[in-house]
Design an enzyme around this catalytic site. Structure first.
Site: not given
Length: 663
Positions: A234-237, A239-240, A457-458, A532
């Site tokens: 699984g992805p890092p973090g 809970g493995k 821009h925002e 972007d």
């Protein structure tokens, strides 16, 4: 209060030094040196000059001359002569009747003996002469001191190598021993499945392994066999490792824990030796569990690094691991748990059934699991009554368990920084701000012209996302610098399992709307849209080359989930196809840019109003957009989650930051 009692308590608190056996060696050495010094006759004697010696010799006061080591003459004075005043003055505190009063450095021995013989015959003197060889142990020690030091150093290292020193893994003779930490009855792990929030599917898988170790007859009576291993992917973090800790706390069997890098060493054959020693220890304590964290350090596919010469030592370690897990003579109750976030690079032989029978995917938590994880991590915090866990879980799509733990800790730090007595809901929202966008830099000097460009821009992002059906709903827009960004727009993305092409195109259009607003209002573009452009380029390339969402390329994908394409020199497509891919990527991006320009042109007056409001307030929220644009012209299926109390808050983006725009 009785002062005597106070003194007694203070005396009890005084720490006395612990006895050390080396003190005995030190005392013996000091006594030996003292004996040598005080037993040396030279300590009670005075050196004579040549004239003084001749004067004493002529007076016939010498009883005996002892020549020591053919170098020094010790002068013994007659007892009756010692009563003379000049000899009384020369007597030291260490002088005894058996020690010489003087010593004389005569130079050449042969000349000295001739001189004594001539003086004795000429003046009828009655002294005796003798020659002795005397050994000074202290001089001998200093002479052999370098050799003694080398011998002591050798003994020290031999003791270290044979296990006499501390740190078994760092000793020479035990370098092939396993570095695994053993958790058993003496050293228990307190983590249990109750401490692991979410991960319900993964917990069911590993809990079955624990149940098998606790009551094996339940499964073996039906002919079942204990699984050899389980791989947590699984992805890092996510809970493995925490899940493995819970297995250690629940299983009540010996648990060996180590990292994949613990097998790696600069010496040849050490890794394989450590694997053998690890499984030998585990078999002796069977039934037992071995947990290897980050197994990709030794489990990478073999024979794929031939260009750089390969890594034979790592491959030997992997071969030994494969043999121990499922070889010719492996029939023991040893279960291997392993964790990695790089399952694509692992060797196929390691992943086959019989070694890792189960591959358990530990995914990012969903809405309900995030709420459960929040409840675990807020237990040690002093919370205010206004904290809404359901709202926080909705605000954090794409957060892993580690991210949520960091968020809770950051909220506590923010509350402490503000000298609060409890952690409030706003502190959690400020923590989201801090984690997503970085530290707020209100004092950063920005020129009015640049600030206006950033505002438009925002505002372009906000306007396009409001007018596009599949774009994520806006939460907050700001032109206050945070971290490396000069402005940012936050959205609340849907938690989708699959994404359609229309949704990707709308997101790309909203992302390009900031650059389109600069082009529309100022007829100029700036470098502020780098983030972007990077994001839309990746999305467009994924549409063409990975997901098969392009008509020209068709239903093809050039994605290799096995990771083997990383080792190839050639691309999986021809040069002609590469040119088509480049054209299609550019075409998609330019079409969405023109689409963004058209949307903003139709709403130019509203865009200007929004930008001016942004310049005035610096931060605007969803309610401000509703005043300018009205309600979104699309039916929103998602549940409204921003209430009146929390409208002035921001939201966490998804795990890939696909809905966040920063310049």
């Amino acid at each position: 209060m009785n002062p005597n009692k106070k003194n007694t308590s203070n005396n009890k608190n005084i720490k006395t030094p612990k006895f050390n056996f080396y003190w005995i060696y030190g005392i013996i050495f000091v006594l030996f040196i003292g004996y040598q010094l005080f037993n040396d006759g030279n300590m009670s004697s005075r050196n004579l000059s040549q004239n003084e010696f001749k004067t004493i010799l002529d007076a016939n006061d010498i009883e005996k001359i002892m020549i020591v080591n053919r170098d020094i003459a010790n002068i013994y004075i007659k007892k009756e002569a010692l009563e003379k005043e000049k000899y009384k003055k020369d007597k030291g505190s260490l002088y005894t009747s058996n020690s010489p009063l003087y010593f004389y450095d005569f130079g050449d021995l042969q000349n000295f003996e001739k001189e004594l013989k001539a003086e004795k015959e000429a003046k009828n003197l009655d002294f005796d002469t003798s020659n002795v060889e005397r050994t000074n142990l202290l001089d001998q020690i200093f002479m052999y001191l370098p050799f003694i030091f080398l011998i002591g150093l050798w003994i020290y290292f031999m003791r270290r190598m044979s296990g006499g020193g501390a740190g078994g893994g760092g000793q020479i003779f035990s370098i092939g021993k396993s570095k695994a930490k053993l958790f058993d009855q003496d050293q228990k792990v307190k983590t249990s499945f109750k401490d692991v929030a979410g991960l319900e599917g993964a917990k069911e898988e590993v809990q079955e392994i624990v149940d098998f170790l606790k009551s094996p007859d339940k499964y073996t009576s039906l002919g079942g066999k204990i699984p050899k291993g389980a791989l947590l992917v699984g992805p890092p973090g996510t809970g493995k490792t925490l899940l493995a800790k819970a297995v250690a706390g629940e299983a009540h069997v010996p648990f060996f824990s180590l990292s994949g890098s613990d097998f790696v060493e600069m010496f040849v054959g050490v890794g394989a030796s450590r694997v053998r020693d690890l499984f030998k220890q585990a078999q002796q304590k069977a039934p037992s569990i071995i947990f290897i964290d980050e197994i990709d350090a030794v489990g990478r596919s073999r024979g794929k690094n031939n260009i750089t010469g390969g890594n034979d030592e790592r491959e030997n370690t992997l071969n030994q691991l494969l043999t121990e897990m499922d070889g010719f003579g492996t029939d023991t109750n040893v279960i291997v748990l392993a964790a990695t976030n790089r399952a694509d690079v692992l060797d196929k032989a390691l992943l086959r059934a019989g070694r890792f029978d189960r591959q358990i995917y530990v995914d990012l938590p969903d809405l309900n699991e995030r709420a459960a994880i929040f409840k675990v991590h807020i237990k040690p915090l002093k919370l205010s009554k206004d904290v809404d866990i359901d709202f926080l879980s909705q605000q954090t799509p794409g957060f892993s368990g580690a991210d949520i733990a960091n968020l809770c800790n950051e909220a506590a730090l923010i509350a402490a920084r503000k000298s609060k007595k409890a952690v409030h809901h706003q502190d959690f929202l400020d923590a989201v701000d801090r984690i997503v966008g970085g530290l707020e830099k209100k004092n950063k000097i920005i020129a009015p012209k640049e600030k206006k460009t950033i505002a438009y821009h925002e505002a372009g992002h906000a306007t396009a996302s409001w007018m596009l059906e599949h774009a994520a709903p806006l939460v907050k827009v700001t032109i206050v610098p945070r971290g490396q960004s000069l402005g940012a727009a936050w959205y609340l993305p849907e938690e989708r399992q699959i994404v359609q092409s229309e949704q990707m195109l709308d997101e790309m259009c909203a992302t390009l709307a900031g650059r389109a607003a600069e082009k529309l209002m100022f007829n100029k573009i700036s470098t502020g849209a780098l983030n972007d452009l990077e994001k839309v380029t990746k999305q467009a390339r994924a549409m063409v080359t990975i997901y098969g969402l392009n008509e020209k390329i068709g239903n093809l994908t050039y994605y290799d989930s096995s990771g083997q394409s990383d080792y190839n020199f050639t691309k999986p497509y021809s040069e002609k196809t590469a040119q088509i891919i480049d054209k299609e990527i550019s075409k998609i991006i330019e079409e969405q840019f023109e689409r963004a320009v058209q949307i903003l042109s139709k709403n130019k007056d509203k865009l200007t109003t929004l930008a001016e409001l942004l310049l005035e307030k610096e931060v605007i929220f969803k309610k401000d957009l509703e005043v300018i644009f009205g309600k979104r012209p699309f039916k929103e299926e998602e549940k409204e989650i921003i209430d009146k109390k929390t409208e002035n808050t921001i939201d966490k983006t998804n795990s890939e930051n696909s809905s966040k725009t920063q310049e």
